[in-house]
Design an enzyme around this catalytic site. Sequence first.
Site, short mmCIF file in Angstrom:
data_model
loop_
_atom_site.label_atom_id
_atom_site.label_comp_id
_atom_site.label_asym_id
_atom_site.label_seq_id
_atom_site.Cartn_x
_atom_site.Cartn_y
_atom_site.Cartn_z
N ASP A 179 0.81 -1.07 -0.02
CA ASP A 179 -0.17 -0.07 0.02
C ASP A 179 0.99 1.22 -0.09
O ASP A 179 1.75 1.46 0.86
CB ASP A 179 -1.05 0.16 1.23
N GLU A 223 -4.55 2.87 -4.18
CA GLU A 223 -3.16 2.58 -4.15
C GLU A 223 -2.85 1.26 -3.47
O GLU A 223 -1.56 1.33 -3.02
CB GLU A 223 -2.36 3.91 -3.40
#
Length: 303
Positions: A179, A223
């Site tokens: 992440d 993301e």
Amino acid sequence: MVADDGNEATKQMKIESDTLKVEREKAKDLEACLIIVRGSPQGKRHELVKDTMVMGRDFTADIPINDANVSRKHAVVFKEGGAVKVKDNGSTNGTFVNDKQVKEPVELHKEDMIRLGNTILKYLPKGELEIFYAGTLESTTHTDALTKVYNKGYIMDALAAEFKRAKALHTDFSVMIFDLDHFKKVNDTHGHDAGDMVLRESCAVLRGRIFPKNAIVGRFGGEEFLALLPDMDVNDAMDLGEHVRHALETNAFVYEGKRIPVTASVGIAELTADVETATALFKLADKAVYAAKSGGRNRVCKS
């Protein structure tokens, strides 16, 4: 209000039930098939439409296998007395069913795994509902348009397939979630075009230099990314996670002349005997990512 909600829920359940009935009826007409769960193109469905079908590297094979470790006419799958069987065809590296080498013809059962070289195919009998959904993993519609890695639908289907394969063959399997840290700040400070550049280049760097060829990488959030790591134990996955973290931290992400610092929190989970579902494995990796974030970010943690 409660009664209305209940009625609406009942209606929705009926619609879903009717849809499932239709799909089951369609599945009844589908032939037994072999699905490539490891190899190229992953997700490819081969219906067993002939009584005898040759599997191999030869371009004339009924089921072509693009694998240098597979013989030209490696094995034969055939129908006999209502059963479907597979036999080795004098191949160099052998044919395996559920990791046992085939010496004589072997009858196939639902979700048996056939290994030829480095390629693995899963068997589904005629009429199985899963056949109705199978074969979609090869479609370009399963690629994330921005990053060119797989999208959420593909990567979660691939997770389920790889989990079943590893369970059946008792092989190592790890998953990694990474992440990008504080990604909202990138968009707020530099703009969404800069954020898109970071996402594209992050995936290009990792796929080109860091991840092994058999890794399956997909984007399942803005993301957030998931990497499936077949035949990799937790220690090697942790090492790989550190390479991912370091590659992103040291890469020069430059947009309109300005360098954008990028780091990632990485979570690792390994398939063990007590992990019973692909979802449970995913949740373990997600928990490890949370630990990496709460521990200060830009680090690798395992469940």
